[in-house]
Design a protein around this motif. Structure first.
Motif, PDB file in Angstrom:
ATOM      1  N   GLY A  73      32.073  26.979  41.892  1.00  0.00           N
ATOM      2  CA  GLY A  73      33.004  26.024  42.469  1.00  0.00           C
ATOM      3  C   GLY A  73      33.860  26.561  43.601  1.00  0.00           C
ATOM      4  N   GLY A  74      34.125  27.854  43.643  1.00  0.00           N
ATOM      5  CA  GLY A  74      34.957  28.429  44.694  1.00  0.00           C
ATOM      6  C   GLY A  74      34.181  28.864  45.911  1.00  0.00           C
ATOM      7  N   PHE A  75      32.849  28.744  45.862  1.00  0.00           N
ATOM      8  CA  PHE A  75      31.994  29.231  46.942  1.00  0.00           C
ATOM      9  C   PHE A  75      31.426  28.083  47.763  1.00  0.00           C
ATOM     10  CE2 PHE A  75      31.745  32.306  43.481  1.00  0.00           C
ATOM     11  CZ  PHE A  75      32.143  33.453  44.135  1.00  0.00           C
ATOM     12  N   LEU A  79      30.449  29.333  54.440  1.00  0.00           N
ATOM     13  CA  LEU A  79      31.163  30.586  54.679  1.00  0.00           C
ATOM     14  C   LEU A  79      30.244  31.776  54.427  1.00  0.00           C
ATOM     15  CD1 LEU A  79      34.575  29.883  52.875  1.00  0.00           C
ATOM     16  CD2 LEU A  79      34.034  29.660  55.298  1.00  0.00           C
ATOM     17  N   SER A  80      30.536  32.872  55.092  1.00  0.00           N
ATOM     18  CA  SER A  80      29.785  34.109  54.859  1.00  0.00           C
ATOM     19  C   SER A  80      30.139  34.663  53.482  1.00  0.00           C
ATOM     20  CB  SER A  80      30.143  35.141  55.930  1.00  0.00           C
ATOM     21  OG  SER A  80      31.498  35.543  55.775  1.00  0.00           O
ATOM     22  N   VAL A  81      29.368  35.628  53.018  1.00  0.00           N
ATOM     23  CA  VAL A  81      29.664  36.282  51.743  1.00  0.00           C
ATOM     24  C   VAL A  81      31.062  36.890  51.796  1.00  0.00           C
ATOM     25  CG1 VAL A  81      28.961  38.099  50.148  1.00  0.00           C
ATOM     26  CG2 VAL A  81      27.223  36.729  51.300  1.00  0.00           C
ATOM     27  N   ARG A  82      31.383  37.561  52.898  1.00  0.00           N
ATOM     28  CA  ARG A  82      32.696  38.200  53.055  1.00  0.00           C
ATOM     29  C   ARG A  82      33.828  37.174  52.916  1.00  0.00           C
ATOM     30  NH1 ARG A  82      34.502  42.931  55.406  1.00  0.00           N
ATOM     31  NH2 ARG A  82      32.402  43.423  56.111  1.00  0.00           N
ATOM     32  N   LEU A  83      33.687  36.029  53.564  1.00  0.00           N
ATOM     33  CA  LEU A  83      34.733  35.005  53.491  1.00  0.00           C
ATOM     34  C   LEU A  83      34.824  34.386  52.098  1.00  0.00           C
ATOM     35  CD1 LEU A  83      34.369  33.280  56.971  1.00  0.00           C
ATOM     36  CD2 LEU A  83      36.206  34.783  56.188  1.00  0.00           C
ATOM     37  N   VAL A  88      37.886  33.908  46.938  1.00  0.00           N
ATOM     38  CA  VAL A  88      38.039  34.086  45.492  1.00  0.00           C
ATOM     39  C   VAL A  88      39.151  35.100  45.198  1.00  0.00           C
ATOM     40  CG1 VAL A  88      36.894  34.886  43.382  1.00  0.00           C
ATOM     41  CG2 VAL A  88      35.688  33.372  44.962  1.00  0.00           C
ATOM     42  N   ALA A  89      39.266  36.140  45.996  1.00  0.00           N
ATOM     43  CA  ALA A  89      40.354  37.110  45.817  1.00  0.00           C
ATOM     44  C   ALA A  89      41.705  36.418  45.959  1.00  0.00           C
ATOM     45  CB  ALA A  89      40.218  38.251  46.821  1.00  0.00           C
ATOM     46  N   ARG A  90      41.829  35.532  46.952  1.00  0.00           N
ATOM     47  CA  ARG A  90      43.075  34.777  47.130  1.00  0.00           C
ATOM     48  C   ARG A  90      43.343  33.878  45.926  1.00  0.00           C
ATOM     49  NH1 ARG A  90      41.574  34.969  52.421  1.00  0.00           N
ATOM     50  NH2 ARG A  90      40.356  33.071  52.343  1.00  0.00           N
ATOM     51  N   LEU A  91      42.294  33.231  45.383  1.00  0.00           N
ATOM     52  CA  LEU A  91      42.463  32.360  44.213  1.00  0.00           C
ATOM     53  C   LEU A  91      43.080  33.112  43.043  1.00  0.00           C
ATOM     54  CD1 LEU A  91      39.091  30.357  44.100  1.00  0.00           C
ATOM     55  CD2 LEU A  91      41.348  29.467  44.677  1.00  0.00           C
ATOM     56  N   TYR A  92      42.699  34.377  42.900  1.00  0.00           N
ATOM     57  CA  TYR A  92      43.195  35.185  41.796  1.00  0.00           C
ATOM     58  C   TYR A  92      44.432  36.010  42.155  1.00  0.00           C
ATOM     59  CZ  TYR A  92      39.457  33.919  38.687  1.00  0.00           C
ATOM     60  OH  TYR A  92      38.629  33.198  37.859  1.00  0.00           O
ATOM     61  N   GLY A  93      44.955  35.846  43.356  1.00  0.00           N
ATOM     62  CA  GLY A  93      46.154  36.565  43.758  1.00  0.00           C
ATOM     63  C   GLY A  93      45.937  38.060  43.922  1.00  0.00           C
ATOM     64  N   ALA A  94      44.698  38.454  44.208  1.00  0.00           N
ATOM     65  CA  ALA A  94      44.369  39.876  44.362  1.00  0.00           C
ATOM     66  C   ALA A  94      44.653  40.337  45.791  1.00  0.00           C
ATOM     67  CB  ALA A  94      42.897  40.097  44.034  1.00  0.00           C
ATOM     68  N   ASP A  95      44.621  41.638  45.990  1.00  0.00           N
ATOM     69  CA  ASP A  95      44.782  42.238  47.310  1.00  0.00           C
ATOM     70  C   ASP A  95      43.477  41.990  48.080  1.00  0.00           C
ATOM     71  OD1 ASP A  95      45.171  43.789  49.538  1.00  0.00           O
ATOM     72  OD2 ASP A  95      45.382  45.680  48.448  1.00  0.00           O
ATOM     73  N   PRO A 111      25.249  44.488  57.368  1.00  0.00           N
ATOM     74  CA  PRO A 111      25.638  43.377  58.242  1.00  0.00           C
ATOM     75  C   PRO A 111      25.527  42.008  57.564  1.00  0.00           C
ATOM     76  CG  PRO A 111      24.118  44.850  59.364  1.00  0.00           C
ATOM     77  CD  PRO A 111      24.176  45.295  57.938  1.00  0.00           C
ATOM     78  N   GLY A 112      24.724  41.893  56.500  1.00  0.00           N
ATOM     79  CA  GLY A 112      24.585  40.633  55.787  1.00  0.00           C
ATOM     80  C   GLY A 112      25.832  40.216  55.044  1.00  0.00           C
ATOM     81  N   PHE A 113      26.732  41.192  54.841  1.00  0.00           N
ATOM     82  CA  PHE A 113      27.979  40.903  54.143  1.00  0.00           C
ATOM     83  C   PHE A 113      28.925  40.197  55.077  1.00  0.00           C
ATOM     84  CE2 PHE A 113      32.231  42.224  52.467  1.00  0.00           C
ATOM     85  CZ  PHE A 113      32.157  41.571  51.256  1.00  0.00           C
TER      86      PHE A 113
END
Length: 113
Positions: A73-75, A79-83, A88-95, A111-113
């Motif tokens: 659901g969050g993907f 967006l690229s894999v990196r984005l 998802v990091a932002r959703l969990y309040g992570a760095d 480069p695929g990332f």
């Protein structure tokens, strides 16, 4: 431990997945979730993880929860894999930069990332 206090979840117009459920799930146990309808088990897992909110009642999480396995659901494909990882990091309040760097190193996608 996860505590469900009078949790109720109505799907659609009248179908109840949970009806005023009160229970405690200890964090030192493994549990299996079995239901007649596959979607009901999925909704229950989403409620436990905080992805879906119950119609009524509260869920108290006194444990660290991982992202639900198989939940996309969050993907988004746009967006690229990196984005997606940053989102998802932002959703969990992570760095965000630390998580992105870690996933970049662990996956070794280059480069695929």
């Amino acid at each position: 431990m996860i505590i469900l206090e009078n949790v109720r979840k109505v799907v659609g117009k009248k179908r109840e997945v949970l009806a005023s459920t009160t229970t405690t799930i200890p964090s030192n146990r493994r549990i299996a979730i079995i239901s007649r309808v596959h979607g009901d088990a999925k909704i229950f897992l989403e409620i436990l993880a905080g992805v879906t909110m119950p119609t009524a009642g509260h869920v108290v999480r006194k444990a660290h929860l991982s992202f639900p396995v198989g939940y996309l659901g969050g993907f988004t494909r746009e967006l690229s894999v990196r984005l997606n990882v940053a989102h998802v990091a932002r959703l969990y309040g992570a760095d965000v930069p630390a998580v992105v760097d870690f996933v970049d190193q662990v996956t070794d996608l280059g480069p695929g990332f």
